[in-house]
Design a protein around this motif. Structure first.
Motif, PDB file in Angstrom:
ATOM      1  N   LEU A 220     -14.188  13.502  71.792  1.00 37.16           N
ATOM      2  CA  LEU A 220     -13.725  12.400  72.636  1.00 37.16           C
ATOM      3  C   LEU A 220     -14.804  11.341  72.820  1.00 37.16           C
ATOM      4  CD1 LEU A 220     -11.714  14.312  75.344  1.00 37.16           C
ATOM      5  CD2 LEU A 220     -10.866  12.398  73.989  1.00 37.16           C
ATOM      6  N   LEU A 221     -16.021  11.786  73.088  1.00 37.29           N
ATOM      7  CA  LEU A 221     -17.123  10.856  73.288  1.00 37.29           C
ATOM      8  C   LEU A 221     -17.317   9.968  72.056  1.00 37.29           C
ATOM      9  CD1 LEU A 221     -20.201  11.492  75.313  1.00 37.29           C
ATOM     10  CD2 LEU A 221     -20.580  10.610  73.040  1.00 37.29           C
ATOM     11  N   ILE A 222     -17.283  10.558  70.888  1.00 43.43           N
ATOM     12  CA  ILE A 222     -17.459   9.798  69.640  1.00 43.43           C
ATOM     13  C   ILE A 222     -16.320   8.810  69.445  1.00 43.43           C
ATOM     14  CG2 ILE A 222     -17.479   9.997  67.121  1.00 43.43           C
ATOM     15  CD1 ILE A 222     -19.027  12.692  67.579  1.00 43.43           C
ATOM     16  N   ALA A 223     -15.087   9.244  69.697  1.00 41.35           N
ATOM     17  CA  ALA A 223     -13.932   8.356  69.524  1.00 41.35           C
ATOM     18  C   ALA A 223     -13.991   7.173  70.483  1.00 41.35           C
ATOM     19  CB  ALA A 223     -12.637   9.138  69.728  1.00 41.35           C
ATOM     20  N   ILE A 224     -14.384   7.419  71.722  1.00 40.55           N
ATOM     21  CA  ILE A 224     -14.489   6.332  72.703  1.00 40.55           C
ATOM     22  C   ILE A 224     -15.605   5.375  72.300  1.00 40.55           C
ATOM     23  CG2 ILE A 224     -14.992   5.761  75.107  1.00 40.55           C
ATOM     24  CD1 ILE A 224     -13.810   8.644  75.759  1.00 40.55           C
ATOM     25  N   GLU A 225     -16.738   5.916  71.890  1.00 38.68           N
ATOM     26  CA  GLU A 225     -17.867   5.066  71.462  1.00 38.68           C
ATOM     27  C   GLU A 225     -17.453   4.170  70.303  1.00 38.68           C
ATOM     28  OE1 GLU A 225     -20.993   3.551  69.186  1.00 38.68           O
ATOM     29  OE2 GLU A 225     -19.856   5.258  68.450  1.00 38.68           O
ATOM     30  N   GLN A 226     -16.732   4.713  69.344  1.00 36.38           N
ATOM     31  CA  GLN A 226     -16.283   3.926  68.193  1.00 36.38           C
ATOM     32  C   GLN A 226     -15.299   2.842  68.617  1.00 36.38           C
ATOM     33  OE1 GLN A 226     -14.879   7.028  65.558  1.00 36.38           O
ATOM     34  NE2 GLN A 226     -16.910   7.309  64.648  1.00 36.38           N
ATOM     35  N   LYS A 227     -14.415   3.167  69.548  1.00 34.71           N
ATOM     36  CA  LYS A 227     -13.447   2.191  70.044  1.00 34.71           C
ATOM     37  C   LYS A 227     -14.163   1.047  70.749  1.00 34.71           C
ATOM     38  CE  LYS A 227      -9.118   1.104  71.032  1.00 34.71           C
ATOM     39  NZ  LYS A 227      -8.040   0.934  70.075  1.00 34.71           N
ATOM     40  N   VAL A 228     -15.109   1.376  71.604  1.00 38.05           N
ATOM     41  CA  VAL A 228     -15.869   0.361  72.343  1.00 38.05           C
ATOM     42  C   VAL A 228     -16.653  -0.518  71.370  1.00 38.05           C
ATOM     43  CG1 VAL A 228     -17.789   0.025  73.960  1.00 38.05           C
ATOM     44  CG2 VAL A 228     -15.961   1.658  74.500  1.00 38.05           C
ATOM     45  N   ALA A 229     -17.271   0.084  70.368  1.00 37.59           N
ATOM     46  CA  ALA A 229     -18.020  -0.689  69.371  1.00 37.59           C
ATOM     47  C   ALA A 229     -17.094  -1.649  68.625  1.00 37.59           C
ATOM     48  CB  ALA A 229     -18.728   0.243  68.391  1.00 37.59           C
ATOM     49  N   ALA A 230     -15.866  -1.212  68.345  1.00 41.86           N
ATOM     50  CA  ALA A 230     -14.906  -2.053  67.621  1.00 41.86           C
ATOM     51  C   ALA A 230     -14.472  -3.261  68.442  1.00 41.86           C
ATOM     52  CB  ALA A 230     -13.690  -1.225  67.214  1.00 41.86           C
ATOM     53  N   TRP A 231     -14.570  -3.168  69.749  1.00 40.22           N
ATOM     54  CA  TRP A 231     -14.211  -4.315  70.591  1.00 40.22           C
ATOM     55  C   TRP A 231     -15.140  -5.496  70.337  1.00 40.22           C
ATOM     56  CZ3 TRP A 231     -13.716  -1.197  75.776  1.00 40.22           C
ATOM     57  CH2 TRP A 231     -12.495  -0.508  75.786  1.00 40.22           C
ATOM     58  N   GLY A 232     -16.384  -5.226  69.997  1.00 42.29           N
ATOM     59  CA  GLY A 232     -17.341  -6.299  69.727  1.00 42.29           C
ATOM     60  C   GLY A 232     -17.634  -7.172  70.935  1.00 42.29           C
ATOM     61  N   ILE A 233     -17.687  -6.556  72.109  1.00 40.49           N
ATOM     62  CA  ILE A 233     -17.945  -7.300  73.344  1.00 40.49           C
ATOM     63  C   ILE A 233     -19.194  -6.743  74.023  1.00 40.49           C
ATOM     64  CG2 ILE A 233     -15.508  -7.915  73.693  1.00 40.49           C
ATOM     65  CD1 ILE A 233     -15.314  -5.604  75.705  1.00 40.49           C
ATOM     66  N   PRO A 234     -19.777  -7.499  74.944  1.00 41.15           N
ATOM     67  CA  PRO A 234     -20.949  -6.995  75.661  1.00 41.15           C
ATOM     68  C   PRO A 234     -20.624  -5.735  76.470  1.00 41.15           C
ATOM     69  CG  PRO A 234     -20.696  -9.353  76.003  1.00 41.15           C
ATOM     70  CD  PRO A 234     -19.457  -8.878  75.314  1.00 41.15           C
ATOM     71  N   GLN A 235     -21.644  -4.933  76.706  1.00 42.27           N
ATOM     72  CA  GLN A 235     -21.461  -3.691  77.463  1.00 42.27           C
ATOM     73  C   GLN A 235     -20.864  -3.933  78.840  1.00 42.27           C
ATOM     74  OE1 GLN A 235     -24.612  -0.881  77.985  1.00 42.27           O
ATOM     75  NE2 GLN A 235     -24.845  -0.518  75.796  1.00 42.27           N
ATOM     76  N   ALA A 236     -21.264  -4.987  79.492  1.00 40.08           N
ATOM     77  CA  ALA A 236     -20.743  -5.268  80.838  1.00 40.08           C
ATOM     78  C   ALA A 236     -19.233  -5.454  80.804  1.00 40.08           C
ATOM     79  CB  ALA A 236     -21.422  -6.500  81.432  1.00 40.08           C
ATOM     80  N   GLU A 237     -18.724  -6.171  79.822  1.00 42.59           N
ATOM     81  CA  GLU A 237     -17.282  -6.372  79.695  1.00 42.59           C
ATOM     82  C   GLU A 237     -16.592  -5.071  79.317  1.00 42.59           C
ATOM     83  OE1 GLU A 237     -13.498  -7.774  79.687  1.00 42.59           O
ATOM     84  OE2 GLU A 237     -15.273  -8.665  80.586  1.00 42.59           O
ATOM     85  N   ALA A 238     -17.180  -4.304  78.412  1.00 47.13           N
ATOM     86  CA  ALA A 238     -16.601  -3.018  78.018  1.00 47.13           C
ATOM     87  C   ALA A 238     -16.538  -2.075  79.224  1.00 47.13           C
ATOM     88  CB  ALA A 238     -17.412  -2.392  76.892  1.00 47.13           C
ATOM     89  N   ALA A 239     -17.579  -2.067  80.040  1.00 49.74           N
ATOM     90  CA  ALA A 239     -17.585  -1.234  81.242  1.00 49.74           C
ATOM     91  C   ALA A 239     -16.457  -1.637  82.178  1.00 49.74           C
ATOM     92  CB  ALA A 239     -18.940  -1.334  81.942  1.00 49.74           C
ATOM     93  N   ARG A 240     -16.248  -2.937  82.345  1.00 49.52           N
ATOM     94  CA  ARG A 240     -15.149  -3.412  83.190  1.00 49.52           C
ATOM     95  C   ARG A 240     -13.804  -2.938  82.637  1.00 49.52           C
ATOM     96  NH1 ARG A 240     -18.539  -7.712  84.083  1.00 49.52           N
ATOM     97  NH2 ARG A 240     -17.851  -8.953  82.309  1.00 49.52           N
ATOM     98  N   ARG A 241     -13.613  -3.035  81.324  1.00 52.53           N
ATOM     99  CA  ARG A 241     -12.353  -2.573  80.709  1.00 52.53           C
ATOM    100  C   ARG A 241     -12.104  -1.096  80.967  1.00 52.53           C
ATOM    101  NH1 ARG A 241     -11.382  -4.930  74.611  1.00 52.53           N
ATOM    102  NH2 ARG A 241     -11.629  -7.131  75.109  1.00 52.53           N
ATOM    103  N   LEU A 242     -13.170  -0.320  80.954  1.00 54.14           N
ATOM    104  CA  LEU A 242     -13.046   1.123  81.146  1.00 54.14           C
ATOM    105  C   LEU A 242     -13.053   1.534  82.614  1.00 54.14           C
ATOM    106  CD1 LEU A 242     -15.382   2.416  78.300  1.00 54.14           C
ATOM    107  CD2 LEU A 242     -12.884   2.414  78.328  1.00 54.14           C
ATOM    108  N   GLY A 243     -13.384   0.603  83.505  1.00 52.88           N
ATOM    109  CA  GLY A 243     -13.421   0.919  84.927  1.00 52.88           C
ATOM    110  C   GLY A 243     -14.612   1.754  85.337  1.00 52.88           C
ATOM    111  N   VAL A 244     -15.748   1.556  84.642  1.00 55.78           N
ATOM    112  CA  VAL A 244     -16.981   2.277  84.959  1.00 55.78           C
ATOM    113  C   VAL A 244     -18.120   1.273  85.115  1.00 55.78           C
ATOM    114  CG1 VAL A 244     -16.290   4.386  83.759  1.00 55.78           C
ATOM    115  CG2 VAL A 244     -17.587   2.645  82.520  1.00 55.78           C
ATOM    116  N   THR A 245     -19.236   1.750  85.632  1.00 55.50           N
ATOM    117  CA  THR A 245     -20.408   0.888  85.731  1.00 55.50           C
ATOM    118  C   THR A 245     -21.057   0.769  84.356  1.00 55.50           C
ATOM    119  OG1 THR A 245     -21.901   2.723  86.210  1.00 55.50           O
ATOM    120  CG2 THR A 245     -20.847   1.621  88.108  1.00 55.50           C
ATOM    121  N   GLN A 246     -21.880  -0.247  84.189  1.00 57.31           N
ATOM    122  CA  GLN A 246     -22.577  -0.409  82.914  1.00 57.31           C
ATOM    123  C   GLN A 246     -23.536   0.758  82.650  1.00 57.31           C
ATOM    124  OE1 GLN A 246     -24.193  -4.303  82.217  1.00 57.31           O
ATOM    125  NE2 GLN A 246     -25.091  -3.723  80.263  1.00 57.31           N
TER     126      GLN A 246
END
Length: 91
Positions: free
Chosen positions: A29-55
Motif C-alpha cells: 500500500l505504501l508503495i502504491a500511494i507513493e507512486q500515485k502521489v509522484a504521478a500527480w507531479g505537485i508539491p508535497q504541500a498540495e499532495a498532503a492537502r489532497r490526502l488530508g494529512v500534514t506535510q
C-alpha cells in the motif's frame, strides 16, 4: 552458525507470520500511494492537502517509514489518493 531461510524480508524481520503478512500488505500500500502521489507531479504541500494529512506525515510516507502507518491508515490514504484497495484471501 546455522543459516535461516526466509520467504522475504518481512518474514525475517517479523516475530510471527501474521506480523509478516501485515508488513507485506502495508508495504504494498505504501508503495502504491507513493507512486500515485509522484504521478500527480505537485508539491508535497498540495499532495498532503489532497490526502488530508500534514506535510511531515506525507514526508514520512514518501520516505518509507512503514512503522509509522497502520494498515487502516494506509487503506484510508489509498482511497483518498484515488486508489481502490481489494483484499484477496487465499487458503
Amino acid at each position: 552458525m546455522d543459516r535461516q531461510k526466509f520467504a522475504d524480508v518481512w518474514e525475517a524481520l517479523s516475530d510471527t507470520p501474521a506480523e509478516a503478512e501485515s508488513m507485506r500488505m502495508r508495504s504494498s500500500l505504501l508503495i502504491a500511494i507513493e507512486q500515485k502521489v509522484a504521478a500527480w507531479g505537485i508539491p508535497q504541500a498540495e499532495a498532503a492537502r489532497r490526502l488530508g494529512v500534514t506535510q511531515p506525515r506525507l514526508n514520512d510516507l514518501l520516505k518509507g517509514k512503514i512503522e509509522k502507518f497502520s494498515l487502516d491508515t494506509l487503506i484510508d490514504l489509498a482511497g483518498r489518493s484515488g486508489l481502490r484497495v481489494r483484499l484477496d484471501i487465499a487458503a
